[in-house]
Design an enzyme around this catalytic site. Structure first.
Site, PDB file in Angstrom:
ATOM      1  N   HIS A 114       0.818  -1.213   0.000  1.00 42.21           N
ATOM      2  CA  HIS A 114       0.000   0.000   0.000  1.00 42.21           C
ATOM      3  C   HIS A 114       0.852   1.264   0.000  1.00 42.21           C
ATOM      4  O   HIS A 114       0.311   2.365   0.065  1.00 42.21           O
ATOM      5  CB  HIS A 114      -0.895  -0.022   1.229  1.00 42.21           C
ATOM      6  N   ASP A 277      -5.792  -2.644  -2.048  1.00 37.22           N
ATOM      7  CA  ASP A 277      -4.522  -1.907  -2.030  1.00 37.22           C
ATOM      8  C   ASP A 277      -3.677  -2.182  -3.272  1.00 37.22           C
ATOM      9  O   ASP A 277      -4.120  -2.842  -4.209  1.00 37.22           O
ATOM     10  CB  ASP A 277      -3.744  -2.218  -0.747  1.00 37.22           C
ATOM     11  N   ASP A 279      -1.194  -4.137  -4.196  1.00 42.28           N
ATOM     12  CA  ASP A 279      -0.982  -5.487  -4.717  1.00 42.28           C
ATOM     13  C   ASP A 279      -2.191  -6.399  -4.504  1.00 42.28           C
ATOM     14  O   ASP A 279      -2.107  -7.601  -4.741  1.00 42.28           O
ATOM     15  CB  ASP A 279       0.268  -6.111  -4.095  1.00 42.28           C
ATOM     16  N   ARG A 282      -5.130  -6.384   0.501  1.00 40.39           N
ATOM     17  CA  ARG A 282      -5.934  -5.772   1.571  1.00 40.39           C
ATOM     18  C   ARG A 282      -7.307  -5.363   1.051  1.00 40.39           C
ATOM     19  O   ARG A 282      -7.494  -5.202  -0.156  1.00 40.39           O
ATOM     20  CB  ARG A 282      -5.234  -4.524   2.117  1.00 40.39           C
ATOM     21  N   LYS A 376      -3.334 -12.974   2.220  1.00 40.61           N
ATOM     22  CA  LYS A 376      -4.605 -12.290   2.374  1.00 40.61           C
ATOM     23  C   LYS A 376      -5.089 -11.912   0.979  1.00 40.61           C
ATOM     24  O   LYS A 376      -4.300 -11.833   0.038  1.00 40.61           O
ATOM     25  CB  LYS A 376      -4.470 -11.082   3.282  1.00 40.61           C
TER      26      LYS A 376
END
Ligand code: G1P
Ligand code: ZN
Length: 543
Positions: A114, A277, A279, A282, A376
Site C-alpha cells: 500500500h 490496495d 498489490d 488488503r 490475504k
C-alpha cells in the site's frame, strides 16, 4: 547470448521483513541492487536449477524493468520455466494461487503493497514458497545471510521478452509463459462463490462502488464484477493500474480512500463500497453510511461464510492477529470453532491453514483471507461479502446491527504515532514492560487492570516460539489495549496503540468509537506516561 557473472553490486544487506524487501525505488534501480537481492534469494533456496517460478507485480514504476532483469537472472541460474502475468501484472493473491495451482517451486511479487509508487516513492520484492505463502523465517534468515556474503550474480545477456503477448517465449534455455493475470484467479472465485446469486443481486438493482485505487485489482475487479457478475460499467473506479497509483497511497482505509468514504456517507451512496490496495491483498468494506472495521468484517465473514458454496461445510477455525479485536473470538466461541491468536504478520497463519486448523484468518490492518490461497486476499473478501449480502437480502448496516445484537460489539480503533524518536519509543515500551507484573489490580484513568503481559506465540503446528510480540493490557469490563512498535514503518519508530472495548449483546451499540474507547485510551495515556515519554498524546493516524 552469454551468461554474465557480475561481482557484487551495492547491497546494504537489509534484512527482509515480513513482506520481503521494501526500499525507495531509486535504491532498487541502483546498478546491481535488485540483482543482488534476487541472487541472494535464489541462493537461499538452494539455487534455481530446473525450478519453476511465478513472477508478477502491481504495476508500479520499475515493475516491467525489474521483471525483465529477473527473467534473465532466472534463466542464467538454470530455471526451467517462469510464468509471468501479461504486462507484468499479477496481484499477490493471484501469485499465491498460481504457485499452488501449477505446483511451482515459488514465486516473486514485485510490490511495496500500500506504499506509494513512482521513481521517488517505494518499490519492493517478496518471495513466496511452494505452498503459496510468504517465505518463512528460516528462508528469510538464509536470504539475509546470503546478502551479507554474496559476491556475484548471474544474468543472461539477452533481449527483453515481449510481455504484452499471451503465450510462450524462450529466454536462453528457459521457457517463459505469459498468461492472462485474471483468468485462473477468476476461476477460483467462481468455485468459491455463488456467481449466479450475485449476478441476480446486481440484476435486481443492487449498486456498488469498488475503488481499485489505480492499482492491480483494477483488471480483476472489472473482469469479475462488471464482466462475470454483470455490475454496471462504472462500478469499478480507478481501474487502470498506473505507475504512481494516480499520485496517491493505494491503501484501502478511510483516510486514503476518502473519496469512496465520502460517497458512501452521502445521500447518493450506493448499497456497497469496497477498495483494495496496491498489490490486491488488503480490503476495505463499507456499506451505505456504515464503515465496517476489518476486525468486525472478519467476525461477520466467520459467522456467515457457510452461506457461500466454498464454505458450506462450515469452518475449521478462525485465526486473528493478536492486536485484531476479539470480535471473531465471540463468533468462534458460539459456533464452536477453533480460535487462534497469532503475532502480527500474515506468515503465522500459513501453518494453521496448511494443518487444516483454520479456514479463515484476518488482521486489523485490512487483511482477510482463507485457505483458498496462502495470502490475504482483498477481492476475495469483497466477493464473500457480496455472496452474504445476496443470500441475506439485508443491507450492510442491518447485518452489522444484527451481528452486534447477537455477539455483542467490540468497539475498536488503532492509533498510530509516527516518526517517534526510536529511543523514546523504546523507553515508552520498556516503561510499560517494567510495570506488567505489578499492574493487575491497579487503576489507571479510572479503569482497573485485570491482566498484563507481553505476548509470546507458541505455534501449535511446528512448536516454534515467537517472543516480544506486543504488550497486552486487559481491563475490567472487557476492555483491552495493545502496544507494539511497527515492523514496517520507515522513519523513526511507529508506535501502534490498539484500543478495544466490548459491549455485550444487550448493550448500546450506537456509540461513536471515540466515546466507547475513551476510558481505555485514558488508561493507556496514564500507564505509558505518553506525554512525558514522547511529548504528545494525539496520534497521527486513527483507523
Ligand atoms: C503492518 C500491519 C500488519 C501487516 C503488515 C504487512 O505491520 O500492522 O498487520 O501484516 O503491515 O502488511 P506493522 O507495521 O504493524 O508491523
Ligand atoms: Zn498489500
Amino acid at each position: 547470448m552469454s551468461i554474465q557473472i557480475i561481482s557484487k553490486g551495492p547491497f546494504d544487506g537489509q534484512k527482509p521483513g515480513t513482506s520481503g524487501l521494501r526500499k525507495k525505488t531509486r535504491v532498487f534501480m541502483e546498478p546491481g541492487y535488485l540483482e543482488c537481492f534476487v541472487q541472494a534469494t535464489l541462493n537461499a533456496i538452494g539455487g534455481a536449477e530446473g525450478k519453476t517460478f511465478v513472477i508478477g507485480g502491481d504495476g508500479r514504476f520499475f515493475n516491467r524493468e525489474a521483471i525483465q532483469t529477473m527473467l534473465k537472472m532466472a534463466a542464467a541460474n538454470g530455471a526451467a520455466k517462469v510464468i509471468v502475468g501479461q504486462g507484468g501484472l499479477l496481484s499477490t493473491p493471484a501469485v499465491s494461487n498460481l504457485i499452488r495451482q501449477n505446483k511451482t517451486d515459488g514465486g516473486f511479487v514485485l510490490s511495496a503493497s500500500h506504499n506509494p509508487g513512482g521513481i521517488n516513492a517505494d518499490f519492493g520484492v517478496k518471495y513466496n514458497v511452494s505452498n503459496g505463502g510468504p517465505a518463512p523465517e528460516n528462508i528469510t534468515q538464509a536470504m539475509f545471510e546470503q546478502t551479507q556474503t554474496i559476491s556475484e550474480y548471474r544474468i543472461l545477456e539477452a533481449a527483453d521478452v515481449d510481455l504484452s503477448t499471451l503465450g510462450f517465449a524462450q529466454i536462453g534455455e528457459m521457457q517463459v509463459e505469459i498468461i492472462d493475470p485474471v483468468t485462473d484467479y477468476q476461476a477460483l472465485m467462481a468455485q468459491l462463490f455463488d456467481f449466479d446469486k450475485i449476478r441476480a443481486l446486481f440484476a435486481g438493482g443492487f449498486t456498488m462502488r469498488f475503488d481499485a485505487m489505480h492499482a492491480v485489482t483494477g483488471p480483476y475487479a472489472t473482469a469479475i464484477l462488471e464482466g462475470a457478475l454483470g455490475a454496471p460499467a462504472g462500478t469499478v473506479i480507478n481501474a487502470v493500474p498506473s505507475e504512481d497509483f494516480g499520485g496517491g497511497h493505494p491503501d484501502p482505509n478511510p483516510v486514503w480512500a476518502k473519496v469512496l468514504m465520502d460517497e458512501m456517507m452521502s445521500d447518493t451512496a450506493p448499497d456497497f463500497g469496497a477498495a483494495s490496495d496496491g498489490d490486491g491483498d488488503r480490503n476495505m468494506i463499507v456499506g451505505r453510511g456504515a464503515y465496517v472495521t476489518p476486525s468486525d468484517s472478519l467476525a461477520v465473514l466467520a459467522a456467515n461464510a457457510h452461506l457461500a458454496p466454498g464454505y458450506k461445510a462450515g469452518l475449521a477455525g478462525v485465526a486473528r492477529s493478536m492486536p485484531t479485536s476479539a470480535a471473531s473470538d465471540k463468533v468462534a466461541e458460539r459456533l464452536g470453532l477453533g480460535c487462534f491468536e497469532t503475532p502480527t504478520g500474515w506468515k503465522f497463519f500459513g501453518n494453521l491453514l496448511d494443518a487444516g486448523k483454520v479456514t479463515l484468518c484476518g488482521e486489523e490492518s485490512a487483511g482477510t483471507g482463507s485457505d483458498h490461497v496462502r495470502e490475504k486476499d482483498g477481492l476475495w473478501a469483497v466477493l464473500l461479502w457480496l455472496n452474504i449480502l445476496a443470500e441475506r437480502g439485508q443491507s450492510v448496516g442491518e447485518i452489522m446491527a444484527d451481528h452486534w445484537a447477537t455477539y455483542g460489539r467490540n468497539y475498536y480503533s488503532r492509533h498510530d504515532y509516527e516518526a517517534v524518536p526510536v529511543e523514546a519509543a523504546n523507553a515508552l515500551m520498556q516503561g510499560v514492560r517494567d510495570q506488567l507484573d505489578a499492574a493487575p489490580g491497579t487503576t489507571h484513568g479510572g479503569l482497573v487492570i485485570t491482566s498484563a503481559d507481553e505476548f509470546s506465540y507458541h505455534d501449535p503446528v511446528d512448536g516454534s516460539v515467537s517472543h516480544n510480540q506486543g504488550l497486552r493490557i486487559g481491563f475490567e469490563g472487557e476492555g483491552r489495549a495493545v502496544l507494539r512498535l511497527s515492523g514496517t514503518g520507515t522513519e523513526g519508530a511507529t508506535l501502534r496503540v490498539y484500543l478495544e472495548q466490548y459491549a455485550p449483546a444487550e448493550a448500546d451499540h450506537g456509540l461513536s468509537p471515540d466515546v466507547a474507547l475513551k476510558a481505555v485510551r485514558d488508561a493507556v495515556l496514564s500507564i505509558t506516561d505518553m506525554q512525558e515519554r514522547i511529548g504528545r498524546t494525539d496520534p497521527d493516524v486513527k483507523t
